[in-house]
Design a protein around this motif. Structure first.
Motif, mmCIF file in Angstrom:
data_model
loop_
_atom_site.group_PDB
_atom_site.id
_atom_site.type_symbol
_atom_site.label_atom_id
_atom_site.label_comp_id
_atom_site.label_asym_id
_atom_site.label_seq_id
_atom_site.Cartn_x
_atom_site.Cartn_y
_atom_site.Cartn_z
ATOM 1 N N THR A 151 5.888 7.682 -11.552
ATOM 2 C CA THR A 151 6.488 8.555 -12.181
ATOM 3 C C THR A 151 7.171 9.928 -11.475
ATOM 4 N N TYR A 152 6.450 10.247 -10.285
ATOM 5 C CA TYR A 152 6.896 11.606 -9.829
ATOM 6 C C TYR A 152 8.163 11.322 -8.622
ATOM 7 N N ARG A 153 8.104 10.004 -7.950
ATOM 8 C CA ARG A 153 8.920 9.569 -7.316
ATOM 9 C C ARG A 153 10.304 9.425 -7.578
ATOM 10 N N LYS A 154 10.221 8.638 -9.044
ATOM 11 C CA LYS A 154 11.297 8.352 -9.757
ATOM 12 C C LYS A 154 12.291 7.124 -8.890
ATOM 13 N N ASP A 155 13.453 7.350 -8.771
ATOM 14 C CA ASP A 155 14.392 6.238 -8.040
ATOM 15 C C ASP A 155 14.015 6.209 -6.658
ATOM 16 N N ALA A 156 13.290 7.393 -6.107
ATOM 17 C CA ALA A 156 13.162 7.118 -4.470
ATOM 18 C C ALA A 156 11.944 6.560 -4.461
ATOM 19 N N TYR A 157 11.146 5.844 -5.365
ATOM 20 C CA TYR A 157 9.820 5.190 -5.340
ATOM 21 C C TYR A 157 10.206 3.917 -4.262
ATOM 22 N N ARG A 158 9.097 3.771 -3.511
ATOM 23 C CA ARG A 158 9.011 2.289 -2.641
ATOM 24 C C ARG A 158 7.547 2.022 -2.826
ATOM 25 N N ASP A 159 7.528 0.908 -2.516
ATOM 26 C CA ASP A 159 5.917 0.250 -2.697
ATOM 27 C C ASP A 159 5.167 0.692 -1.730
ATOM 28 N N SER A 160 5.459 1.289 -0.718
ATOM 29 C CA SER A 160 4.530 1.896 0.358
ATOM 30 C C SER A 160 4.158 3.510 -0.050
#
Length: 210
Positions: A151-160
């Motif tokens: 939700t907060y990282r949006k497109d920058a989200y990574r599984d780590s």
């Protein structure tokens, strides 16, 4: 009565309605830009993600009921007032008031939060300690953390990301050793092997849902 057939051309209808849409468009834009609306959309998206994650491991009831207290007046009003979009409104309320009334309400009503399970330990000094959480709520906590990162990282989200956030905060968590070990095993599985492997592990090895 004689039947009258009306052939409606949708382009004509849209053209006729355009003046009406132009009049209400400022109101629509005002709603979309309002903090209460943005907070509502954030809560809805977060709950949808948690629901999808919970369903993948067989926790259907918890997925449906997750975080419903966020719609209560005491929590929603704070979220709308302090909405920022890049972090929890509870943090902004803490900076403003020195504490978060929304969080104090939330953590006492949602068993997937480790803070719900903090109690006085047995013994002479009886210090505060984390009680062992039921496994299904530890799994929901995992789903919650993954959804919050998305939700907060949006497109920058990574599984780590959920594992990295946990590592940066774990020193002050009051958690039972068994609860900590289980949560860390799931977060590490996600970080090292990805989402499909993590949810398969949780479903079959943790919850034993085939």
């Amino acid at each position: 009565m004689k039947r009258v057939d009306i052939d409606l051309n949708m382009d004509t209808v849209r053209e006729a309605l355009e003046p009406v849409r132009e009049k209400i468009r400022p109101a629509e834009d005002a709603v979309r830009n309002a903090r209460w609306y943005k907070h509502l959309m954030t809560v809805n998206r977060h709950r949808r993600l948690v629901r999808e994650h919970c369903f993948r491991v067989g926790l259907y009831r918890q997925g449906l009921l997750h975080d419903l207290s966020k719609y209560s007046p005491v929590e929603f009003a704070v979220g709308a007032k302090y909405f920022q979009g890049f972090q929890s409104p509870n943090n902004a309320e803490r900076m403003d008031r020195g504490y978060s009334s929304a969080w104090l309400h939330h953590k006492g009503r949602n068993k997937h939060h480790l803070e719900y399970w903090i109690d006085y330990a047995l013994g002479e000094q009886s210090p505060l300690a984390g009680m062992e959480m039921p496994v299904n709520y530890v799994v929901e906590m995992f789903c919650d953390r993954v959804a919050a990162s998305k939700t907060y990282r949006k497109d920058a989200y990574r599984d780590s990301d959920p594992w990295d956030y946990y590592r940066s905060s774990k020193s002050h968590y009051l958690m039972h050793p068994n609860t900590r070990e289980l949560l860390e095993s799931m977060l590490k599985k996600l970080a090292d092997e990805g989402e499909d492997a993590a949810f398969a592990y949780i479903r079959t090895e943790v919850l034993h849902n085939k």
